[in-house]
Design a protein around this motif. Structure first.
Motif, PDB file in Angstrom:
ATOM      1  N   VAL A  26       0.858  -1.182   0.000  1.00 48.24           N
ATOM      2  CA  VAL A  26       0.000   0.000   0.000  1.00 48.24           C
ATOM      3  C   VAL A  26       0.898   1.237   0.000  1.00 48.24           C
ATOM      4  O   VAL A  26       1.829   1.316   0.811  1.00 48.24           O
ATOM      5  CB  VAL A  26      -0.923  -0.006   1.241  1.00 48.24           C
ATOM      6  N   PRO A  27       0.639   2.200  -0.905  1.00 45.18           N
ATOM      7  CA  PRO A  27       1.520   3.370  -0.995  1.00 45.18           C
ATOM      8  C   PRO A  27       1.762   4.096   0.323  1.00 45.18           C
ATOM      9  O   PRO A  27       2.875   4.473   0.642  1.00 45.18           O
ATOM     10  CB  PRO A  27       0.803   4.280  -1.998  1.00 45.18           C
ATOM     11  N   SER A  28       0.747   4.312   1.124  1.00 43.09           N
ATOM     12  CA  SER A  28       0.935   5.020   2.393  1.00 43.09           C
ATOM     13  C   SER A  28       0.990   4.058   3.575  1.00 43.09           C
ATOM     14  O   SER A  28       0.917   4.486   4.722  1.00 43.09           O
ATOM     15  CB  SER A  28      -0.192   6.029   2.598  1.00 43.09           C
ATOM     16  N   GLY A  29       1.129   2.769   3.304  1.00 38.07           N
ATOM     17  CA  GLY A  29       1.101   1.755   4.352  1.00 38.07           C
ATOM     18  C   GLY A  29       2.233   1.871   5.349  1.00 38.07           C
ATOM     19  O   GLY A  29       2.054   1.669   6.542  1.00 38.07           O
ATOM     20  N   ARG A  30       3.422   2.216   4.871  1.00 38.38           N
ATOM     21  CA  ARG A  30       4.576   2.293   5.775  1.00 38.38           C
ATOM     22  C   ARG A  30       4.568   3.554   6.639  1.00 38.38           C
ATOM     23  O   ARG A  30       5.371   3.668   7.556  1.00 38.38           O
ATOM     24  CB  ARG A  30       5.872   2.221   4.985  1.00 38.38           C
ATOM     25  N   ASP A  31       3.692   4.467   6.354  1.00 35.75           N
ATOM     26  CA  ASP A  31       3.609   5.697   7.142  1.00 35.75           C
ATOM     27  C   ASP A  31       2.501   5.634   8.197  1.00 35.75           C
ATOM     28  O   ASP A  31       2.314   6.592   8.935  1.00 35.75           O
ATOM     29  CB  ASP A  31       3.346   6.892   6.215  1.00 35.75           C
ATOM     30  N   SER A  32       1.794   4.522   8.269  1.00 36.46           N
ATOM     31  CA  SER A  32       0.645   4.447   9.170  1.00 36.46           C
ATOM     32  C   SER A  32       1.038   3.954  10.562  1.00 36.46           C
ATOM     33  O   SER A  32       2.105   3.393  10.774  1.00 36.46           O
ATOM     34  CB  SER A  32      -0.412   3.503   8.577  1.00 36.46           C
ATOM     35  N   LYS A  33       0.135   4.189  11.494  1.00 36.15           N
ATOM     36  CA  LYS A  33       0.343   3.708  12.865  1.00 36.15           C
ATOM     37  C   LYS A  33       0.232   2.192  12.924  1.00 36.15           C
ATOM     38  O   LYS A  33       0.879   1.554  13.751  1.00 36.15           O
ATOM     39  CB  LYS A  33      -0.665   4.359  13.806  1.00 36.15           C
TER      40      LYS A  33
END
Length: 87
Positions: A26-33
């Protein structure tokens, strides 16, 4: 009872490894909590797997460290269950 707890813990660990793989797509997956939480749980097994992957499979275009971590978790689970079966 102890066998059941070990099975649950290792199944949760293996599911967390799979969740980490999915979140990495997921494109923003590594930036999530969620990523941070999952990574804090899987880091003890993923970091050595990443080092193994870098040493043995550095020329491959894909990251095999989740597969290595899953395999190691399965082996450790089997060893612990055999030890608990002896006791």
């Amino acid at each position: 009872m102890a066998v059941r707890i070990v099975n649950i813990l290792f199944e949760v660990l293996k599911m967390a490894i799979l969740l980490e793989v999915i979140l990495s797509w997921v494109p923003s997956g590594r930036d999530s909590k969620v990523w941070s939480t999952v990574r804090s749980f899987t880091a003890p097994i993923m970091e050595p797997s990443e080092k193994i992957n870098d040493k043995l499979f550095s020329n491959l275009p894909i990251d095999l460290s989740p597969i290595i971590a899953y395999f190691i978790a399965s082996i450790v689970q089997s060893i612990i269950l055999k030890i608990l079966g002896i006791i």
